[in-house]
Structure formats: C-alpha cells, structure tokens
Design a protein around this motif. Structure first.
Motif, PDB file in Angstrom:
ATOM      1  N   SER A   5      68.045  54.034  14.084  1.00 22.93           N
ATOM      2  CA  SER A   5      69.015  53.606  14.990  1.00 22.93           C
ATOM      3  C   SER A   5      70.466  53.593  14.533  1.00 22.93           C
ATOM      4  CB  SER A   5      68.573  51.815  15.038  1.00 22.93           C
ATOM      5  OG  SER A   5      69.820  51.484  15.736  1.00 22.93           O
ATOM      6  N   GLN A   6      71.298  54.102  15.204  1.00 23.43           N
ATOM      7  CA  GLN A   6      72.710  54.559  15.111  1.00 23.43           C
ATOM      8  C   GLN A   6      73.514  53.618  15.998  1.00 23.43           C
ATOM      9  OE1 GLN A   6      73.595  58.644  14.772  1.00 23.43           O
ATOM     10  NE2 GLN A   6      75.853  58.354  14.683  1.00 23.43           N
ATOM     11  N   HIS A   7      74.652  53.115  15.393  1.00 26.16           N
ATOM     12  CA  HIS A   7      75.531  52.098  16.223  1.00 26.16           C
ATOM     13  C   HIS A   7      76.871  52.110  15.794  1.00 26.16           C
ATOM     14  CE1 HIS A   7      77.339  48.199  17.346  1.00 26.16           C
ATOM     15  NE2 HIS A   7      76.461  48.562  18.467  1.00 26.16           N
ATOM     16  N   SER A   9      77.202  53.389  19.950  1.00 22.27           N
ATOM     17  CA  SER A   9      76.960  54.844  20.564  1.00 22.27           C
ATOM     18  C   SER A   9      78.193  55.456  20.737  1.00 22.27           C
ATOM     19  CB  SER A   9      75.884  54.706  21.548  1.00 22.27           C
ATOM     20  OG  SER A   9      76.677  53.829  22.588  1.00 22.27           O
ATOM     21  N   CYS A  23      73.988  53.698  10.504  1.00 17.29           N
ATOM     22  CA  CYS A  23      72.744  54.189  10.587  1.00 17.29           C
ATOM     23  C   CYS A  23      71.470  53.558   9.965  1.00 17.29           C
ATOM     24  CB  CYS A  23      72.600  55.695  10.041  1.00 17.29           C
ATOM     25  SG  CYS A  23      71.532  56.825  10.064  1.00 17.29           S
ATOM     26  N   ARG A  24      70.715  53.138  10.719  1.00 13.33           N
ATOM     27  CA  ARG A  24      69.536  52.215  10.203  1.00 13.33           C
ATOM     28  C   ARG A  24      68.259  52.987  10.402  1.00 13.33           C
ATOM     29  NH1 ARG A  24      70.963  47.097   9.032  1.00 13.33           N
ATOM     30  NH2 ARG A  24      72.932  46.491   9.797  1.00 13.33           N
ATOM     31  N   LEU A  26      64.698  52.052  10.671  1.00 14.39           N
ATOM     32  CA  LEU A  26      63.949  50.997  10.803  1.00 14.39           C
ATOM     33  C   LEU A  26      62.632  50.843  10.321  1.00 14.39           C
ATOM     34  CD1 LEU A  26      64.938  50.610  14.749  1.00 14.39           C
ATOM     35  CD2 LEU A  26      66.101  49.634  12.691  1.00 14.39           C
ATOM     36  N   GLY A 106      69.361  59.981  14.346  1.00 14.06           N
ATOM     37  CA  GLY A 106      69.877  58.988  15.306  1.00 14.06           C
ATOM     38  C   GLY A 106      70.318  59.510  16.517  1.00 14.06           C
ATOM     39  N   SER A 107      70.844  58.704  17.449  1.00 15.80           N
ATOM     40  CA  SER A 107      71.151  59.066  18.994  1.00 15.80           C
ATOM     41  C   SER A 107      72.711  59.697  19.027  1.00 15.80           C
ATOM     42  CB  SER A 107      71.101  58.089  19.856  1.00 15.80           C
ATOM     43  OG  SER A 107      71.472  56.895  19.430  1.00 15.80           O
TER      44      SER A 107
ATOM     45  N   GLN B  97      74.168  60.308  24.647  1.00 12.91           N
ATOM     46  CA  GLN B  97      73.432  60.202  23.738  1.00 12.91           C
ATOM     47  C   GLN B  97      72.474  61.414  23.394  1.00 12.91           C
ATOM     48  OE1 GLN B  97      72.190  56.663  22.443  1.00 12.91           O
ATOM     49  NE2 GLN B  97      74.279  57.024  22.802  1.00 12.91           N
ATOM     50  N   TYR B  99      69.016  62.890  21.812  1.00 13.16           N
ATOM     51  CA  TYR B  99      67.606  62.729  21.253  1.00 13.16           C
ATOM     52  C   TYR B  99      66.956  64.118  20.604  1.00 13.16           C
ATOM     53  CZ  TYR B  99      68.427  58.573  24.019  1.00 13.16           C
ATOM     54  OH  TYR B  99      68.905  57.339  24.496  1.00 13.16           O
TER      55      TYR B  99
END
Lengths: 114, 110
Positions: A5-7, A9, A23-24, A26, A106-107, B97, B99
């Motif tokens: 998970s990236q935050h 975005s 960057c996590r 999970l 990550g996104s 985004q 992917y």
C-alpha cells in the motif's frame, strides 16, 4: 505475492515544502524495499534501496539529502522529498519482494510541486 | 486485490524462437498498458506500451497484443535472444494509479 500500500496517491505542494510518501507491506515482512521514480511512459529509475534498521543504499546521482528514506519497521518505508522544487515533480513508486516470490509494486504517488 | 496478474513466474525459450509473456487484468477502465524489462539490481526499463483503444502495437522484435474482451495482454518477442533474459513486468494505468504484475522471469537458452 505481497500486498503493498502506497500513500498518498497524489500530492500537490508548494515549492520549498517537504512531502512524505509511505510504502507499507501489508502481509509480508520486507527487510528491503525499493523506491523508483518514473517520468511518463519511461523506465522506472531505481532511486534507492531501503533497508530495515539501517541506512538506505542510494543509486548514483540521487541526492541523499533531498530524498530521505526511513525504513523503521519490516512493514513501513517512507520517502521524504525535502524542500521540494518543481523539478522534483514526478511519479514515485515503491516495491517489495523479488526472487522466487516475485515483485510487488505500490500504486504510486504523483507529486506535483508548484 | 491483484488487479494485474502474471500467472507464469518463469518461462524458458530457445534462442531464435518466439517468447510469449502473458498478463491478465480485471479492471476494464485502464487507460493504457506497459511492459517493462528488469535486470538484477536495476530498475525496470520501459519496453513498449499500448493504449486501451488499440489491439496491437509493434516495435522491432517486440509486439504487444491487447484483447479487451478477455482482459488479456501479451508481449511477443521474436526472435528471442539470450540478452532478452530478464524479468518482465506488465503494468496497467488508470488516472494516477499504476498496477503492476508480479513479473515473469524469461530465460532464453542459447
């Protein structure tokens, strides 16, 4: 594979301010995470390898004082763009993994410095 | 939730033959797709892209095919060369985004 998970975005900031990107991992304990920078439809440029509990390894030409990386736990790495300027505007992507389990990315975070 | 999947972690092909790398996705709203090639200790290198409104894009030995009804993307390399041995990623983009698939390791045997 891992879940990453990236935050955030997307972030828009004023020139001179600092921005932190998280960057996590999970479900995967990541001793190593990778940070990339990408320009539109171009290659991902490896900026640095983030190592849990120790200093990050930066690629040649990447300013350590500008791109601060902290990997304090096995599930979180942060990239801080210090005193951001318009030329730092880009897409930043983290990833974990490699080897037999493959890579998970990550996104991405789109940074715009105005 | 893995929106882009590369179900084959590895592929071996004889030099001179065709390499076909596959990628499946779930979101019909992706704007475009990309293929990257990655050598160890380097960042992924952009190879080729395709817009969601196209079904084929060709660049030298590399051709990407997009089958929207099947939500399937493939990269064809012909003829395959030993220097093509690397990990290949597909990626799909919508808005801001990205992917990525988890990669397919291609080995081209001389």
């Amino acid at each position: 594979g891992a879940v990453v998970s990236q935050h955030p975005s997307r972030v828009i900031c004023k020139s001179g301010t600092s921005v932190k990107i998280e960057c996590r991992s999970l479900d995967f304990q990541a001793t190593t995470m990778f940070w990339y920078r990408q320009f539109p439809k171009q290659s991902l440029m490896l900026m640095a390898t983030s190592n849990e509990g120790s200093k990050a390894t930066y690629e040649q030409g990447v300013e350590k004082d500008k791109f601060l990386i902290n990997h304090a736990s096995l599930t979180l790495s942060t990239l801080t763009v210090a005193s951001a300027h318009p030329e730092d505007s880009s897409f930043y992507i983290c990833s974990v993994g490699g080897g037999r389990y493959g890579y998970t990315f990550g996104s991405g975070t789109r940074l715009t410095v105005v | 939730d893995q929106q882009v999947k590369q179900n084959s972690p590895s592929l071996s092909v004889q030099e001179g033959r065709i390499s076909i790398l596959n990628c499946d996705y779930t979101n019909s709203m992706f704007d475009y797709f990309l293929w990257y090639k990655k050598y160890p200790a380097e960042g992924p290198t952009f190879l080729i892209s395709i817009s969601s409104i196209k079904d084929k894009n060709e660049d030298g030995r590399f051709t990407v095919f997009l089958n929207k009804s099947a939500k399937h993307l493939s990269l064809h390399i012909v003829p395959s060369q030993p220097g093509d041995s690397a990990v290949y990623f597909c990626a799909a983009v919508t808005g801001n985004q990205f992917y990525f698939g988890t990669g397919t390791s291609l080995t081209v045997i001389p």
